[in-house]
Design an enzyme around this catalytic site. Structure first.
Site, PDB file in Angstrom:
ATOM      1  N   ASN A 153      -4.923 -49.168  20.241  1.00 35.03           N
ATOM      2  CA  ASN A 153      -6.241 -49.717  19.903  1.00 35.03           C
ATOM      3  C   ASN A 153      -7.328 -48.655  19.771  1.00 35.03           C
ATOM      4  O   ASN A 153      -8.487 -48.991  19.560  1.00 35.03           O
ATOM      5  CB  ASN A 153      -6.666 -50.743  20.966  1.00 35.03           C
ATOM      6  CG  ASN A 153      -5.821 -51.991  20.932  1.00 35.03           C
ATOM      7  OD1 ASN A 153      -4.605 -51.926  20.792  1.00 35.03           O
ATOM      8  ND2 ASN A 153      -6.450 -53.146  21.068  1.00 35.03           N
TER       9      ASN A 153
ATOM     10  N   VAL B  94     -12.270 -48.024  17.494  1.00 34.76           N
ATOM     11  CA  VAL B  94     -11.849 -48.680  18.731  1.00 34.76           C
ATOM     12  C   VAL B  94     -11.693 -50.162  18.433  1.00 34.76           C
ATOM     13  O   VAL B  94     -12.659 -50.847  18.093  1.00 34.76           O
ATOM     14  CB  VAL B  94     -12.873 -48.466  19.867  1.00 34.76           C
ATOM     15  CG1 VAL B  94     -12.430 -49.187  21.130  1.00 34.76           C
ATOM     16  CG2 VAL B  94     -13.060 -46.979  20.142  1.00 34.76           C
ATOM     17  N   CYS B  95     -10.462 -50.663  18.539  1.00 35.66           N
ATOM     18  CA  CYS B  95     -10.174 -52.057  18.205  1.00 35.66           C
ATOM     19  C   CYS B  95     -10.300 -52.944  19.436  1.00 35.66           C
ATOM     20  O   CYS B  95      -9.445 -52.926  20.322  1.00 35.66           O
ATOM     21  CB  CYS B  95      -8.764 -52.178  17.625  1.00 35.66           C
ATOM     22  SG  CYS B  95      -8.587 -51.378  16.016  1.00 35.66           S
ATOM     23  N   LEU B  96     -11.387 -53.703  19.476  1.00 39.34           N
ATOM     24  CA  LEU B  96     -11.627 -54.649  20.560  1.00 39.34           C
ATOM     25  C   LEU B  96     -12.292 -55.886  19.989  1.00 39.34           C
ATOM     26  O   LEU B  96     -13.189 -55.783  19.144  1.00 39.34           O
ATOM     27  CB  LEU B  96     -12.544 -54.036  21.626  1.00 39.34           C
ATOM     28  CG  LEU B  96     -11.934 -53.057  22.629  1.00 39.34           C
ATOM     29  CD1 LEU B  96     -13.033 -52.428  23.472  1.00 39.34           C
ATOM     30  CD2 LEU B  96     -10.919 -53.751  23.532  1.00 39.34           C
TER      31      LEU B  96
END
Length: 441
Positions: free
Chosen positions: A85, A92-94
């Site tokens: 992520n 930033v994968c959130l």
């Protein structure tokens, strides 16, 4: 940006800076609160352990109605994907950032803020980051199990190489061949170097990373020693199923080289600490404000401890230099330190309090908060007050039943005994008492 947004961000920055969280730090340059830098120290007992991971957060005028833009900075120039992520390009994968479609209720809301973002990123740095990739949560095949192990192994290596070693080498001017740019030779006519952020690139975590490196030095070496057993020198990293061109973690295991570089960094930091004494003498000669500040605090603290009936502490200056303090602490009666006499040296920087003191126990003491070579792990309540530092030093070594916090444990051998079995704890106390008795010899 509206005044309400600025007030909100300013408050959130202040709240984080006032907390005692040892894993998260934040900073902004001057009054530009829209652009925040954050440091997350890798959680213990994960492949990210004690790594220094930096992020950039840019807040728009819609905040807190809209999440900030978050980018990972610690990517080895866009060549290192540290997590499924956290991409090599910095993304930033959130779900709370709107960069990943999560479950309903996981999206951003104005009730969330800077701290919740950083905690969410920190949670990605788990003991098994392989499972962060969607579709791999329930991976149970032998292939998946091997991939998990391989992924953890290379993250551990690159955490040391990129987030710790490269960062400290840049701070200290250590060249690729291991040589160090010689420091500027100082003379009585020299100007004292002041780290002016307007003249240098913005590096708000420089001192924090240096201090933590010194504290965690033995842990870094222990990690390297364990990892060298499990991989072959020169062995290539395994490619993960979810890694693609330009968004991967490529390389090979070179732990012997990392070990050499870690030791070079430690030597350079020790030399820097000793240079502070020379710079301090020049600061005195030039009658700089920091010299007056330390001299005044020294005189006040000496008088304070003369009147203190609960702690016996002699305090002096080495060569009358207010930048090098000699503390002699007498173990308090009815404690494990009873009867001991401990000499402690505190080195202060001419840039105090922007650079914090480095405290070394010259008298050997077997203690979970003191490294094998005498580095004390402690955290003052007020970084700008020397008395607060001294109180924190005493508190760190006297605390009888501290809560378990691996971020404060700088002596792996002592820590293992202290938090081990009942027999281990007895062994710890025996070794502690033996070192206390020898302190008087």
């Amino acid at each position: 940006m509206s005044n309400q947004s600025i007030i909100r961000i300013t408050r959130e920055l202040s709240e984080i800076q006032k907390t005692s969280d040892l894993s998260i730090a934040v900073a902004c340059q001057d009054v530009d609160v829209r652009n925040v830098r954050a440091l997350i120290i890798g959680p213990p007992e994960t492949p990210y352990e004690f790594g220094f991971f930096e992020f950039s957060l840019k807040f728009g005028k819609e905040y807190p109605g809209k999440a900030p833009l978050v980018l990972a900075i610690t990517t080895n120039g866009g060549r290192c994907r540290f997590n499924p992520n956290i991409y090599a390009g910095g993304k930033v994968c959130l779900s709370i950032l709107g960069t990943w479609s999560g479950e309903r209720g996981e999206e951003w809301s104005s009730a969330q803020g800077l701290e919740s973002i950083l905690i969410s990123i920190q949670s990605l740095m788990s003991a098994n980051p392989y499972e962060n990739e969607p579709g791999f949560e329930d991976a149970k095949s032998e292939y998946d199990k091997k991939s998990m192990k391989d992924y953890i192994a290379k993250i551990r290596h690159e955490t040391l190489r990129v987030s710790v070693i490269q960062r400290l080498e840049e701070y200290l001017g250590i060249m690729p061949d291991g040589t160090i740019d010689p420091p500027v030779q100082l003379s009585p006519d020299s100007e004292i170097e002041v780290l002016d952020e307007a003249q240098l690139s913005f590096e708000p975590f420089r001192d924090l990373c240096k201090r933590r490196f010194i504290m965690y030095y033995d842990s870094y070496l222990q990690t390297i020693a364990k990892a060298k057993i499990s991989v072959s020198e020169g062995q290539q990293f395994a490619k993960m199923p979810f890694e693609g061109t330009g968004n991967s973690m490529d390389g090979k295991f070179l732990y012997s080289e990392l070990e050499r570089r870690v030791k070079v960094i430690r030597t350079a930091l020790d030399e820097e600490t000793h240079r502070w004494a020379t710079e301090g003498i020049l600061a005195v000669q030039k009658e700089l404000g920091v010299a007056h500040l330390l001299q005044r605090q020294y005189e006040q603290i000496v008088e304070s401890y003369k009147r203190n009936d609960t702690v016996t502490m002699d305090i002096g200056l080495i060569d009358n230099n207010p930048f090098v303090w000699q503390l002699t602490y007498f173990g308090r009666p009815m404690t494990n330190l009873d009867g001991g006499l401990f000499r402690i040296k505190a080195h202060f920087s001419p840039r105090f309090p922007d650079e914090q003191p480095r405290v070394i126990f010259e008298t050997h003491l077997f203690h979970h908060r003191i490294s094998k070579d005498g580095v004390l792990c402690y955290f003052p309540h007020r970084q700008d007050e020397v008395k607060s530092h001294i109180e924190a030093i005493i508190e760190a070594i006297e605390e009888d039943s501290p809560p378990y916090d691996p971020r404060t444990l700088v002596n792996p051998e002592a820590s293992k005994l202290f938090w081990g079995s009942a027999e281990d704890k007895k062994n710890y106390n025996r070794r502690l008492r033996r070192s206390v008795q020898r302190s008087m010899e």
